[in-house]
Design an enzyme around this catalytic site. Sequence first.
Site, PDB file in Angstrom:
ATOM      1  N   GLU A  33      -5.558  -0.475  -7.788  1.00 37.85           N
ATOM      2  CA  GLU A  33      -4.500   0.281  -8.445  1.00 37.85           C
ATOM      3  C   GLU A  33      -3.508  -0.690  -9.092  1.00 37.85           C
ATOM      4  O   GLU A  33      -2.993  -1.590  -8.418  1.00 37.85           O
ATOM      5  CB  GLU A  33      -3.768   1.172  -7.437  1.00 37.85           C
ATOM      6  CG  GLU A  33      -4.626   2.285  -6.878  1.00 37.85           C
ATOM      7  CD  GLU A  33      -3.883   3.157  -5.894  1.00 37.85           C
ATOM      8  OE1 GLU A  33      -3.918   4.385  -6.051  1.00 37.85           O
ATOM      9  OE2 GLU A  33      -3.262   2.615  -4.959  1.00 37.85           O
ATOM     10  N   ASN A  37      -3.935   7.433  -2.304  1.00 43.09           N
ATOM     11  CA  ASN A  37      -3.434   8.116  -1.112  1.00 43.09           C
ATOM     12  C   ASN A  37      -2.817   9.466  -1.449  1.00 43.09           C
ATOM     13  O   ASN A  37      -2.850  10.388  -0.622  1.00 43.09           O
ATOM     14  CB  ASN A  37      -2.412   7.232  -0.397  1.00 43.09           C
ATOM     15  CG  ASN A  37      -3.078   6.140   0.419  1.00 43.09           C
ATOM     16  OD1 ASN A  37      -4.172   6.323   0.940  1.00 43.09           O
ATOM     17  ND2 ASN A  37      -2.432   4.998   0.520  1.00 43.09           N
ATOM     18  N   SER A  42       0.815  -1.213   0.000  1.00 43.82           N
ATOM     19  CA  SER A  42       0.000   0.000   0.000  1.00 43.82           C
ATOM     20  C   SER A  42       0.849   1.262   0.000  1.00 43.82           C
ATOM     21  O   SER A  42       0.326   2.352  -0.207  1.00 43.82           O
ATOM     22  CB  SER A  42      -0.917   0.013   1.224  1.00 43.82           C
ATOM     23  OG  SER A  42      -0.144  -0.008   2.422  1.00 43.82           O
TER      24      SER A  42
END
Length: 521
Positions: A169, A207, A136
């Site tokens: 993603e 993010n 992540s």
Amino acid sequence: MRGEWTSEEATVEQWARQATTIRVIGTGAMGRGIAQLAAAGGLTVELADLRMEAVVSATEYIGGMFDKLVSKGRMTAEDAAAAKGRLRPVGEPLTPFQDCDVVVEAVREDIDTKRELFTSLEKVCPKHTILVTNTSSLPVTAIAAALEDPSRVAGLHFFNPVPLMRLVEVIPGARTAEWIPDALADLVRRLGHEPVLAPDAPGFLVNHAGRGLVTEALQILSEGAAEPVDIDRISRDVLGLKMGPCELLDLTGMDVSHPVMESIWTGFYTEPRFRPSRIGRARLEAGLHGRKTGEGFYKYADGAKQEPPEVAVPAVEPRPVWVHGDVRESLGALLSAAGVEVESGEEPSANAVLLVAPLGQSTVAAAEGLPLERTLGVDPLGGFFTRLTVMVHPGVDVDAGRAGIAALAATGRSVSVVRDAPAPVAQRLLASVVNVGCGIAEQRLARPQDIDTAVRLALGYPRGPLEWGEHEGADRVLRILHGLQEATGDPRYRPSAWLTERVALGLALNEAGTAPSDLTA
């Protein structure tokens, strides 16, 4: 046979047509979610973990999730049985491979652990197998750098809970083979999820884009311009967000969110738009992490947020209201319909409360020569249809201010009362979200449509940042940013060149437009 051709010889069509088996390494929440999604999508799923008991537990858990879906009518018993049959507990991650098309690791977020795992996998996996990290936050390129053939490695960042969060993603590293991102995107679509191509840059896409909301909310708090509950209510009611930034930070936990903010800020070499807040650092160190600790920006009782009551309507003698500027007709009509006396003259009477509607500016009263002691600001963003945000400057008379709030509350709208600042809360949040999204597009880190899709699906915004800017008016967003930059001198508000250029040329924010390569191809 698939094992007879190498990654260099592969094509998207070949791989997509023949891909049938996935090995998921790691049986925590993410690994279980990925395995459930893949099994439901028709892939044979090999579950692997260092502990066999963890593999057995994960297999039973996933089977139980399929049973729950059947009980809720979201899956047929036949489909559930077939999906369970596609789960294969193999145990140790390096268990000999047969025809495995892709390996997805979902182990702990540590670069040395991931590098060690992929280095070992490279030695035992068939040549055609794509090696995927579900990191992540760690750079895909840095993970792949330890391999002899880094072209086999890419990232697939799933979001938790995987079966429900449709966005994935797709992240190529600097040396990932060109065919692999498209092949993985095709696989994601086969599983019923939505892929977006994300850059191997700090925060990837989601993010990175999410910094616009939370960092500006913390900046507003650090200035003392509004309380957390005000920011959240304005975000929900005016901007249409499902959750305000402060309650979002409480949900994710400041122990998670603040390090991410610092990581992205430093990863982009202290870019001012991503600057973290002293408030986040202080709350992190104080253990005010949010729901998980029982207190953050809110207190929690048995997991339930304790939200303060709405602003009480002042009991005051009614006074006439005079509305300044372009909103005189719309806001005046709203007040008149509520029984408020609205003056129609070009000049206010000596007893009237004045309402101004600033766009990217403060001190409107002083600039327009209006009586400061009787003037309040009302944010025009949102068209006065939902919550009304009242901005109070230090020079306002208390009785006049209370009369103005009472008049606005008479409309039946909820009212948030905040301090006057370089721009109202909703405008600042919106402009920051749009500007960060434009910055991503400007640097060609992601395609405009992927930026918007990622934000809508993963962050739950009513619109992606670029289409949101289009909806509200790119020129208005630019005006807000110019006002903030002029008033504060803070480079965090400098407008993106993507935004500035498209306003000047009259082009849409959410369209790529013509690139030099379009003329030379």
